[in-house]
Design a protein around this motif. Sequence first.
Motif, mmCIF file in Angstrom:
data_model
loop_
_atom_site.group_PDB
_atom_site.id
_atom_site.type_symbol
_atom_site.label_atom_id
_atom_site.label_comp_id
_atom_site.label_asym_id
_atom_site.label_seq_id
_atom_site.Cartn_x
_atom_site.Cartn_y
_atom_site.Cartn_z
ATOM 1 N N LEU A 52 0.832 -1.216 0.000
ATOM 2 C CA LEU A 52 0.000 0.000 0.000
ATOM 3 C C LEU A 52 0.860 1.257 0.000
ATOM 4 O O LEU A 52 0.576 2.222 -0.707
ATOM 5 C CB LEU A 52 -0.947 -0.004 1.208
ATOM 6 N N ARG A 53 1.922 1.241 0.804
ATOM 7 C CA ARG A 53 2.800 2.414 0.872
ATOM 8 C C ARG A 53 3.522 2.650 -0.445
ATOM 9 O O ARG A 53 3.758 3.784 -0.852
ATOM 10 C CB ARG A 53 3.819 2.245 2.003
ATOM 11 N N LEU B 241 1.855 5.913 7.469
ATOM 12 C CA LEU B 241 2.139 4.563 7.931
ATOM 13 C C LEU B 241 0.993 3.980 8.759
ATOM 14 O O LEU B 241 0.550 2.860 8.509
ATOM 15 C CB LEU B 241 3.442 4.535 8.744
ATOM 16 N N GLY B 242 0.504 4.730 9.741
ATOM 17 C CA GLY B 242 -0.592 4.230 10.572
ATOM 18 C C GLY B 242 -1.825 3.889 9.761
ATOM 19 O O GLY B 242 -2.446 2.839 9.958
ATOM 20 N N ASP B 243 -2.175 4.757 8.836
ATOM 21 C CA ASP B 243 -3.347 4.513 7.985
ATOM 22 C C ASP B 243 -3.127 3.303 7.083
ATOM 23 O O ASP B 243 -4.053 2.537 6.833
ATOM 24 C CB ASP B 243 -3.661 5.754 7.146
ATOM 25 N N ALA B 244 -1.900 3.120 6.611
ATOM 26 C CA ALA B 244 -1.597 1.963 5.765
ATOM 27 C C ALA B 244 -1.726 0.664 6.559
ATOM 28 O O ALA B 244 -2.243 -0.333 6.049
ATOM 29 C CB ALA B 244 -0.192 2.092 5.175
ATOM 30 N N ILE B 245 -1.280 0.667 7.811
ATOM 31 C CA ILE B 245 -1.403 -0.530 8.653
ATOM 32 C C ILE B 245 -2.863 -0.845 8.920
ATOM 33 O O ILE B 245 -3.291 -2.000 8.838
ATOM 34 C CB ILE B 245 -0.623 -0.365 9.972
ATOM 35 N N ALA C 141 -5.452 0.017 7.055
ATOM 36 C CA ALA C 141 -6.039 -0.445 5.793
ATOM 37 C C ALA C 141 -5.635 -1.889 5.504
ATOM 38 O O ALA C 141 -6.472 -2.707 5.112
ATOM 39 C CB ALA C 141 -5.608 0.464 4.638
ATOM 40 N N ALA C 142 -4.365 -2.216 5.715
ATOM 41 C CA ALA C 142 -3.898 -3.585 5.486
ATOM 42 C C ALA C 142 -4.601 -4.557 6.425
ATOM 43 O O ALA C 142 -4.944 -5.674 6.034
ATOM 44 C CB ALA C 142 -2.385 -3.659 5.666
#
Length: 107
Positions: free
Chosen positions: A82-83, A91-95, A97-98
């Motif tokens: 995603l990143r 980073l927090g939002d990507a985690i 979302a994942a």
Amino acid sequence: MGQEYLIDSNVIIDYTSERIPSKGSDFVEEIFEQQFLISVIVEIEVLGFGDIPRKMAALEEFLEMACVIPLDEKITKRTIDLRRKYKKLKLGDAIIAATAFDMILCS
């Protein structure tokens, strides 16, 4: 098992600060009355914010009701993907979302 919800940091912060309109607050309360899910990053964001020390005990107690989804290899790899794809994604939002993707694929 009924509908599962992965709750974001902003929902918890806004709910405990009473910043959600009543209709939305009612919906959030329904979710919180069931077992709700959070990513480990949400726990870190909410408890790491710590700008109001008197609220920390209440937030810790509140988060104890959640099922915390840990950061595992699958979520880590999806976060990296995603990143790479969305350069401006934090980073927090990507985690988070994942983690949500992982929940969908496991259903």
